[in-house]
Design a protein around this motif. Structure first.
Motif, PDB file in Angstrom:
ATOM      1  N   LEU A 166      48.772  60.660 -10.033  1.00 50.04           N
ATOM      2  CA  LEU A 166      48.264  61.885  -9.409  1.00 50.04           C
ATOM      3  C   LEU A 166      46.837  61.761  -8.884  1.00 50.04           C
ATOM      4  O   LEU A 166      46.310  62.714  -8.312  1.00 50.04           O
ATOM      5  CB  LEU A 166      48.325  63.038 -10.418  1.00 50.04           C
ATOM      6  CG  LEU A 166      49.736  63.479 -10.823  1.00 50.04           C
ATOM      7  CD1 LEU A 166      49.691  64.350 -12.055  1.00 50.04           C
ATOM      8  CD2 LEU A 166      50.425  64.212  -9.671  1.00 50.04           C
TER       9      LEU A 166
ATOM     10  N   ASN B 221      54.080  66.183 -11.167  1.00 49.30           N
ATOM     11  CA  ASN B 221      55.005  65.140 -10.728  1.00 49.30           C
ATOM     12  C   ASN B 221      56.397  65.684 -10.484  1.00 49.30           C
ATOM     13  O   ASN B 221      57.118  65.207  -9.595  1.00 49.30           O
ATOM     14  CB  ASN B 221      55.040  64.004 -11.753  1.00 49.30           C
ATOM     15  CG  ASN B 221      53.909  63.014 -11.551  1.00 49.30           C
ATOM     16  OD1 ASN B 221      53.615  62.606 -10.436  1.00 49.30           O
ATOM     17  ND2 ASN B 221      53.238  62.638 -12.636  1.00 49.30           N
TER      18      ASN B 221
ATOM     19  N   SER C 138      58.353  65.335  -6.999  1.00 52.23           N
ATOM     20  CA  SER C 138      59.677  64.708  -6.989  1.00 52.23           C
ATOM     21  C   SER C 138      60.712  65.585  -6.311  1.00 52.23           C
ATOM     22  O   SER C 138      61.679  65.081  -5.741  1.00 52.23           O
ATOM     23  CB  SER C 138      60.123  64.389  -8.428  1.00 52.23           C
ATOM     24  OG  SER C 138      59.311  63.376  -8.986  1.00 52.23           O
TER      25      SER C 138
ATOM     26  N   ASN D 160      60.462  59.357 -10.356  1.00 47.50           N
ATOM     27  CA  ASN D 160      59.216  58.714 -10.749  1.00 47.50           C
ATOM     28  C   ASN D 160      59.405  58.129 -12.144  1.00 47.50           C
ATOM     29  O   ASN D 160      59.744  58.857 -13.081  1.00 47.50           O
ATOM     30  CB  ASN D 160      58.081  59.745 -10.743  1.00 47.50           C
ATOM     31  CG  ASN D 160      56.710  59.137 -10.941  1.00 47.50           C
ATOM     32  OD1 ASN D 160      56.565  58.126 -11.611  1.00 47.50           O
ATOM     33  ND2 ASN D 160      55.687  59.768 -10.385  1.00 47.50           N
TER      34      ASN D 160
ATOM     35  N   LEU E 102      55.909  59.412 -15.400  1.00 51.19           N
ATOM     36  CA  LEU E 102      55.564  60.802 -15.132  1.00 51.19           C
ATOM     37  C   LEU E 102      54.258  61.248 -15.777  1.00 51.19           C
ATOM     38  O   LEU E 102      53.688  62.250 -15.366  1.00 51.19           O
ATOM     39  CB  LEU E 102      56.705  61.709 -15.591  1.00 51.19           C
ATOM     40  CG  LEU E 102      58.008  61.546 -14.798  1.00 51.19           C
ATOM     41  CD1 LEU E 102      59.127  62.348 -15.459  1.00 51.19           C
ATOM     42  CD2 LEU E 102      57.828  61.978 -13.351  1.00 51.19           C
TER      43      LEU E 102
END
Length: 741
Positions: free
Chosen positions: A364, A513, A517, A644, A647
């Motif tokens: 991130l 996340n 996603s 992902n 995460l």
């Protein structure tokens, strides 16, 4: 967009700052070799560069710094750049972090980082606890009872009941002897004492790299020693040939930074003295947590104004753009630990920046930087990337990483790096070089063209999304108990001991996340940027960028600034959607406004203005968001999102974060509005070509602009309705395409 620019982006002068490599000066420099390497960069379209001397522990740069020899080499680059009308950035340090002028500023103790330490003592019931009385600076407190007790309360000893953690007023236990007051404490219950001290590390034992970034005098000394030197030589080139300055990897080295002016600034901004409450910074509980909120708020303010504000003021006066990246951008824990509040440090940066070590993608840090930039109305961002990827990184991996950086909001690629030399141990300095030593060098001209196209398509407008997430920094401060056993540079360090703080750190990463996603793009809102937002017919508008948001998420926001409350009340009254996760806000900054916050959110909840969901149920959160926001672009068949494999990080800090093993698969798209048209960047993160069907709102048949080949063709339409086209997109792997329309 101009098709000729798209076809031949390297001919467009306005795209010269799309790629700006750090040019590692890591050996003895020869003018002939400098010119040869400059020519090689020009030939592939890399027309802007940043000379960066790296000593690499003694096996790197050989030469002087900021002396006649140094400026002789800089002048070689300058004359080449002037002749070829190419831009140049300055790197304002040797090695890193910035601010030390090759570790000379910190020779003076007053410019080194001061920080608070605490020593804990158990006091069994009935046993005396005796100590000389000192201030937190370590100075003996002297005087008679009247002057001491009426003076500023800055004693360094804090005593609490061990069970209830109720504080004792230690002034009741003073003895006034010949040399001044001394403490003699005894109680019939177990107690605990904390002894505070302001400390500075010795230059030889870590202090040389610990400049104080919340001390404006230290910053001005840095400007005088470094920036003014460049101005003496090149003032006439500022803003023409020399266009920017790179400021690298600054951060708080210690968990509780301090400076001489801190108590006064705190008093002015918070209306009370922090000195009697210093122990609140390390003891658990929400009551001391309120002090921590105020403390870290002041740390963030001082860092922002005394360091970046001072440098920005100098750069603005000298017609230069300031770029900087910090440390610990990946998590809210890193934000608190290294800068008080990371998002706020972007205010005085002309080009906010991120750093990304390793070839893993999916973290991130890049998204945080882009949001920090946009919250202040800044379109330009840049990322230092490819350090630690290793010599085996392929060209395909290289362009895949570049595309992800642009999808997360970056606009300029700063290669780490182009090595002047790979002789001996130099090749091991956070490799690879993406210069002529690298296996992918023969294709770097293609890579540069792709970078320029992405820069062209995704600058000069604003990112488009519907979701605004409030970053719960204040709520994290409330729970955060700083670990005092770590400074910087660790693989697994500074664990989050407070369970609620660790939960916030984890669940916020999982939430953000999960949104990405599901192809739900978002921006992050924070306290310092609230003044840049307004409501307009149930839409939250960023007045600096004209971005418009129809839904706001409040994740675990127990504490909110009072300014945010009034803005959210108006947004809700107009019919805007608010999604609160886990709890409704119940505390304010300042604390005196708590009742206002409680009442406001009770009313909004009673009126059905807020939906409350548990933060652990990410599927329910994403479903609720999707149900309430518009979808001008939507994948209707095929891979509708990404997976992902990483995460969140564990509940401890890593310094620095090295992104290895992180990966995403599937299809992601992000939208950008430029000159009134939507550019949607689609990227397939799989290992083979995929086909998806998408629905796109447009006034005419959309086109597909290929970022790697430079081709433009009409999109393949399956069916068309009024202002809505259903398209068949064939997505290559490793690079993206832009659907324009």
């Amino acid at each position: 967009m101009d098709r000729e620019v798209w076809k031949n982006p390297q001919a467009a002068k306005e795209l010269e700052e799309a790629e700006i490599p750090l040019w590692f000066w890591n050996d003895k420099l020869e003018k002939r070799e400098l010119l040869r390497q400059l020519k090689m960069k020009t030939e592939i379209g890399v027309t802007c560069t940043i000379p960066h001397a790296r000593t690499n522990g003694g096996e790197g740069y050989i030469g002087g710094y900021l002396d006649e020899d140094w400026f002789d080499k800089i002048d070689t680059v300058m004359q080449y750049k002037k002749k070829h009308q190419e831009p140049l950035w300055l790197y304002d340090e040797i090695d890193w972090p910035a601010g030390t002028c090759n570790k000379t500023i910190t020779l003076e103790e007053k410019y080194r980082e001061q920080y608070l330490t605490f020593q804990k003592f158990e006091i069994p019931a009935g046993k005396p606890f005796r100590a000389q009385l000192k201030s937190v600076t370590g100075k003996r407190i002297t005087g008679n009872p009247e002057t001491v007790e009426k003076g500023e309360f800055d004693y360094n000893i804090f005593i609490f009941d061990k069970v209830t953690m109720q504080a004792y007023d230690i002034r009741e236990y003073f003895k006034y002897l010949i040399f001044g007051p001394e403490l003699e404490f005894q109680a019939d219950r177990d107690a605990v004492a904390y002894v505070a001290k302001v400390q500075v590390d010795a230059y030889e034992y870590g202090g040389k790299g610990q400049v104080s970034y919340i001390n404006g005098e230290a910053t001005r000394a840095f400007l005088q020693s470094t920036y003014e030197k460049y101005r003496e030589y090149y003032q006439t080139e500022f803003g023409t040939t020399i266009t920017g300055v790179f400021n690298d990897e600054t951060r708080m080295c210690n968990p509780l930074p301090w400076c001489e002016e801190f108590p006064g600034v705190f008093q002015d901004r918070k209306g009370y003295s922090i000195l009697p409450r210093l122990a609140d910074l390390i003891i658990p509980g929400e009551t001391p947590g309120r002090t921590r909120c105020d403390y870290f708020d002041v740390v963030a303010y001082l860092y922002q104004t005394r360091y970046f504000g001072e440098i920005h003021k100098w750069c603005k006066a000298n017609n230069l753009k300031l770029f900087a990246h910090l440390l610990g951008e990946e998590t809210i824990y890193g934000h608190a630990r290294y800068s008080g509040d990371y998002l706020r440090q972007n205010k005085y940066l002309d080009i906010p920046g991120a750093d990304h070590l390793g070839k893993g993608i999916g973290s991130l840090n890049i998204k945080y930087t882009a949001s920090g930039a946009h919250s202040y109305g800044k379109d330009m961002t840049a990322v230092e990337v490819f350090a630690g990827c290793g010599w085996d990184i392929t060209f395909e991996e290289y362009i895949r990483m570049v595309t992800w950086m642009y999808q997360m909001g970056m606009k300029t690629i700063i290669n780490h790096g182009f090595f002047y030399s790979d002789r001996g141990a130099r090749k091991n300095d956070w490799p690879p070089s993406q210069f002529f030593q690298w296996q992918g060098w023969s294709r770097m001209k293609e890579g540069n063209a792709m970078i320029r196209r992405l820069h062209y398509a995704l600058t000069g407008g604003c990112s488009e999304m519907e979701v605004l997430v409030y970053h719960p920094m204040e709520s994290f401060w409330l729970q955060y108990e700083p670990n005092l056993l770590y400074t910087h540079g660790f693989a697994e360090g500074a664990f989050l001991e407070n369970e609620q703080a660790a939960r916030m750190d984890r669940e916020l990463q999982l939430l953000l996340n999960a949104l990405l996603s599901a192809n739900i793009d978002f921006e992050l809102l924070h306290k310092d940027a609230l003044e840049n937002f307004k409501t307009e017919n149930a839409i939250m508008v960023n007045t600096k960028t004209d971005q418009r948001f129809s839904l706001i998420i409040l994740p675990m926001c127990r504490v909110l600034p009072v300014e945010a409350v009034s803005l959210l009340k108006q947004f809700a009254e107009e019919g805007g959607h608010i999604l609160a996760l886990d709890e409704l806000p119940a505390m304010a900054m300042p604390q005196s406004a708590d009742s206002e916050v409680i009442q406001a959110f009770r009313n909004m909840k009673a009126q059905g203005k807020i939906t409350l969901l548990p933060i652990e149920d990410k599927e329910a959160v994403c479903s609720e968001v999707i149900r309430k926001i518009p979808h001008p672009v939507k994948i209707v068949q095929g891979s509708k999102g990404t997976e992902n494999n990483h995460l969140c990080y564990p509940s401890y800090l890593i310094d620095p974060y090295l992104h290895t093993g992180e990966n995403i698969t599937g299809v992601m798209f992000t939208r950008y509005i430029k000159n009134g048209q939507r550019n949607t960047l689609f990227m397939n993160y799989g290992n083979k070509e995929v086909t998806v069907q998408v629905a796109v709102e447009a006034d005419k048949q959309p086109e597909v602009w290929d970022t790697f080949t430079g081709t433009v063709q009409r999109a393949e339409v399956i069916k068309a309705e009024e202002h809505l086209y259903y398209l068949l997109l064939r997505l290559p792997c490793n690079y993206g395409v832009i659907v324009r329309g």
